[in-house]
Design a protein around this motif. Structure first.
Motif, short mmCIF file in Angstrom:
data_model
loop_
_atom_site.label_atom_id
_atom_site.label_comp_id
_atom_site.label_asym_id
_atom_site.label_seq_id
_atom_site.Cartn_x
_atom_site.Cartn_y
_atom_site.Cartn_z
N ILE A 177 0.86 -1.19 0.00
CA ILE A 177 0.00 0.00 0.00
C ILE A 177 0.89 1.24 0.00
O ILE A 177 0.73 2.12 -0.83
CB ILE A 177 -0.93 -0.01 1.24
CG1 ILE A 177 -1.91 -1.18 1.15
CG2 ILE A 177 -1.69 1.32 1.34
CD1 ILE A 177 -2.73 -1.39 2.40
N PHE A 204 8.12 -4.85 4.10
CA PHE A 204 6.78 -5.42 3.91
C PHE A 204 6.30 -6.17 5.15
O PHE A 204 5.11 -6.25 5.40
CB PHE A 204 6.79 -6.34 2.68
CG PHE A 204 7.35 -5.68 1.46
CD1 PHE A 204 6.83 -4.48 1.00
CD2 PHE A 204 8.42 -6.24 0.77
CE1 PHE A 204 7.36 -3.85 -0.13
CE2 PHE A 204 8.94 -5.63 -0.36
CZ PHE A 204 8.42 -4.43 -0.81
N ASP A 205 7.25 -6.72 5.91
CA ASP A 205 6.91 -7.47 7.12
C ASP A 205 6.11 -6.65 8.11
O ASP A 205 5.15 -7.13 8.71
CB ASP A 205 8.20 -7.89 7.84
CG ASP A 205 8.59 -9.31 7.50
OD1 ASP A 205 7.72 -10.05 7.04
OD2 ASP A 205 9.77 -9.66 7.72
N ASN A 206 6.54 -5.42 8.29
CA ASN A 206 5.97 -4.60 9.36
C ASN A 206 4.92 -3.60 8.89
O ASN A 206 4.54 -2.71 9.65
CB ASN A 206 7.10 -3.85 10.09
CG ASN A 206 7.89 -4.80 10.98
OD1 ASN A 206 7.37 -5.36 11.93
ND2 ASN A 206 9.14 -5.02 10.62
N THR A 207 4.48 -3.72 7.64
CA THR A 207 3.43 -2.82 7.17
C THR A 207 2.29 -3.64 6.59
O THR A 207 2.45 -4.81 6.26
CB THR A 207 3.94 -1.87 6.07
OG1 THR A 207 4.63 -2.65 5.10
CG2 THR A 207 4.84 -0.80 6.62
N LEU A 208 1.16 -2.99 6.48
CA LEU A 208 0.00 -3.63 5.86
C LEU A 208 0.15 -3.54 4.34
O LEU A 208 0.42 -2.47 3.80
CB LEU A 208 -1.28 -2.92 6.31
CG LEU A 208 -2.59 -3.56 5.82
CD1 LEU A 208 -2.80 -4.92 6.47
CD2 LEU A 208 -3.78 -2.65 6.11
N ASN A 209 0.00 -4.66 3.67
CA ASN A 209 0.08 -4.72 2.21
C ASN A 209 -1.25 -5.17 1.64
O ASN A 209 -2.08 -5.73 2.35
CB ASN A 209 1.16 -5.74 1.80
CG ASN A 209 2.48 -5.47 2.48
OD1 ASN A 209 3.18 -4.54 2.11
ND2 ASN A 209 2.82 -6.26 3.49
N MET A 210 -1.43 -4.95 0.33
CA MET A 210 -2.60 -5.56 -0.30
C MET A 210 -2.35 -7.05 -0.47
O MET A 210 -3.22 -7.88 -0.23
CB MET A 210 -2.87 -4.93 -1.67
CG MET A 210 -3.24 -3.46 -1.58
SD MET A 210 -3.90 -2.89 -3.15
CE MET A 210 -3.26 -1.22 -3.15
#
Ligand code: FES
Ligand SMILES: [Fe+2]
Lengths: 432, 176
Positions: free
Chosen positions: B58, B65-71
């Motif tokens: 996002i 990517f591990d620690n963030t919200l992704n689509m």
């Protein structure tokens, strides 16, 4: 007195007559005039969820969002108070802030640079000479909405005269308190937000959050992808303990996993799911006690209920679901992921795991959301046909009974939540 | 996996597109696009290394990517489940998904060695469903591990950064 909906009268009936208890007219999803009425009668005259307090962590934090279709800025001032300001300059109307979230000392309009403080007061005007004798700065603050919060949930309203937020929430408050226990002893914070659109009316989504009936059908592909323990937890279709309550004022709660309704009521017998073994090892290494580990791991999928608040927010599993009506047949949904806010060695591994759970179901490419959205799209398309045939929300109407608390209650697969929401809709859309 | 790429946005490509290793990377990217348009998900998944990741973030700037919200943030386990979901016939959105056609172009070689090729590219995907065309545009980053032969080349990382990743996108019944 209600008039029966027929092909001859369906387009002439007043909005309030389109809701008849356990059935509603499809025209509610398709008529642009009804949509316009809803935006003023409902979205400008009730409490609209605008933020979670964790989205405004410090003085100067802001978030831009909407109340109905009106753009607003939610800001935290130097003293910590939260304000909701219409995102519209008092000079010639330019939007002040186009960033979704951030930090600022105040808001300066990009057009002629009028500047406003975090609470909306007009602070400065460049080249003020031309305004001598024609303008009083104290009268030109940004329009400020009543803003109140409960349990970290921040709501705003354009109506100066409605009841206080806590009164509007009423019996919902105990459920908000329970929902926030998924912090596992820590406060809850927002981890990130998915946003997606669907080509349908906002009420189709409003119905969905306490619709247990669709779950095993629409979410079969998600059920097939999770481990047996999770699937077993979600097999509430024939569980008589799984129930839905009408909490009043259009709000409802659906308890799919009743044993997880109060996460503090853990008797220690439930086995922690194997898939979280790695997480449990991380938490043990971080020095957490077994009971503290149980608390956070049992809450990995959130609480065992979906709480639907009329008209625009629900609290489901491990996230908030926020709806924003765009037009009669277009709606934006936000799925706001939440997790505990605490020391890094604990919340790091917990929230990484929670983010993955959230991506798995709730994102626009998740294993749940696209299937829900497809269902909602089809309701919008189908509702164009045979407008005289009502949409049915009568499931379980005959087996609805009051709970000990006095809440009308039925099975989790029943349409008690929809009837609750539409009763509120009818009342707000009535002329009297 | 949270690999940080050097910021090469302002660099001019040092390696020619005609470098045979780069050509292999481009061919693999195009093969993947073709398989996705044809919804050949089993064959698509076989293009990925076991330790490979398929990501749609996002936050367009993040590499954590591990620690963030992704689509989407798929490792091998999630990709395998995704293939099942897309092909088993139970997912409403996948059964009735849009017809897509994608153009992947504007390739820029970022890192080239005999072991690995990293490419940047642009992807424009048009999805058609029930009278409506949706446009999905974004930058794609491919990290490709070169095998002994081109048939053994594998994707180690694909990151699709949509131009509108921070806005509301349609819920999709296909992959990007
Ligand atoms: S419109 Fe804002 S300063 Fe002129
Ligand atoms: Fe659903």
């Amino acid at each position: 007195m209600t008039t029966e909906i027929t092909a001859a009268n369906v387009y002439d009936l007043a909005a309030a007559d389109l809701v008849q208890g356990d059935r509603v007219a499809g025209r509610m999803y398709t008529d642009p005039e009804i949509f316009e009425q809803e935006m003023t009668r409902i979205f400008e005259h009730t409490w609209i969820w605008v933020a979670h307090e964790s989205e405004l962590p410090k003085p100067g934090s802001f978030k831009s969002t909407y109340v109905g279709r009106q753009p607003v800025i939610v800001s935290r001032d130097r003293k910590g108070a939260i304000h909701t300001l219409v995102n519209r300059c008092r000079h010639r109307g330019a939007s002040l802030c186009e960033k979704r979230t951030g930090e600022a000392n105040g808001f300066t309009c990009p057009y002629h640079a009028w500047s406003y403080s975090l609470d909306g007061k007009l602070r400065g005007i460049p080249y003020p000479e031309g305004y001598e004798g024609v303008l009083d700065k104290s009268e030109l603050s940004l329009k400020r909405l009543r803003t109140e919060s409960y349990g970290g949930m921040v709501f705003a309203t354009l109506d100066e005269d409605i009841e206080p937020l806590e009164e509007f929430l009423g019996d919902v408050k105990v459920w908000i308190d329970r929902f926030m226990k998924q912090g596992g002893g820590y406060p809850v914070k927002v981890l990130g937000t998915h946003q997606f659109t669907f080509g349908g009316n906002w009420k189709i989504q409003l119905e969905n959050t306490t619709d247990g009936y669709h779950f095993p059908i629409v979410h079969r592909s998600w059920m097939a992808s999770v481990d047996a323990e999770t699937a077993d937890m979600m097999s509430f279709m024939t569980d008589p303990e799984a129930i839905t309550h009408d909490l009043g004022n259009g709000h409802s709660v659906m308890q799919m996993v009743p044993e997880h309704s109060d996460l503090d009521a853990d008797d220690g017998t439930e086995k922690l799911q194997d898939r979280f073994d790695g997480l449990i090892a991380d938490l043990r290494a971080a020095g957490l006690s077994d009971s503290a580990i149980r608390k956070v791991v049992l809450a990995m999928h959130g609480t065992g209920f979906n709480l639907n608040l009329f008209p625009n927010v629900s609290m489901s599993a491990a996230f908030f679901r926020v709806l924003r009506p765009i037009s009669v047949d277009k709606t934006v949904i936000e799925h706001v992921a939440i997790g505990p806010d605490g020391p890094d060695e604990v919340v790091g591994p917990v929230n990484r795991a929670r983010l993955r759970v959230h991506e798995h179901f709730q994102g626009p490419f998740g294993f749940g959301t696209p299937d829900d959205a497809e269902g909602w799209d089809r309701v919008q398309r189908g509702a164009q046909g045979a407008p005289e045939m009502p949409i049915l929300v009568n499931r379980g109407a005959a087996r609805e009974k009051p709970s000990p608390e006095g809440w009308p209650t039925s099975h989790v697969t029943d349409e008690t939540g929809m009837r609750a929401a539409y009763a509120q809709w009818k009342q707000m859309m009535s002329d009297d | 996996m949270t690999e940080t790429l050097p910021d090469t946005r302002t660099d001019t490509a040092a390696t020619s597109l005609t470098d045979p290793r780069v050509l292999r990377g481009i061919e693999l990217a195009w093969r993947e696009a073709d398989l996705l348009d044809r919804k050949e998900y089993v064959a698509w998944n076989a293009l990925y290394a076991e330790d490979g990741h398929y990501v749609i973030p996002i936050d367009p700037t993040t590499t954590d990517f591990d620690n963030t919200l992704n689509m989407v943030y798929d490792d091998a386990r999630m990709r395998a489940m995704r293939v099942t979901r897309m092909t088993e016939g139970y997912a409403l959105a996948a059964v009735d998904s849009a017809t897509t056609t994608r153009t992947v172009s504007r390739f820029v070689p970022v890192e080239v060695s005999d072991a690995e090729v990293v490419l940047r590219a642009s992807q424009v995907l048009v999805a058609f469903k029930r009278g409506r065309h949706d446009l999905w545009a974004g930058d794609v980053e491919y990290r490709i591990r070169l095998g002994a032969t081109p048939a053994e080349d594998l994707i180690v990382l694909k990151v699709v950064r949509l131009v509108d990743s921070q806005a509301a996108v349609p819920a999709a019944g296909f992959l990007l």
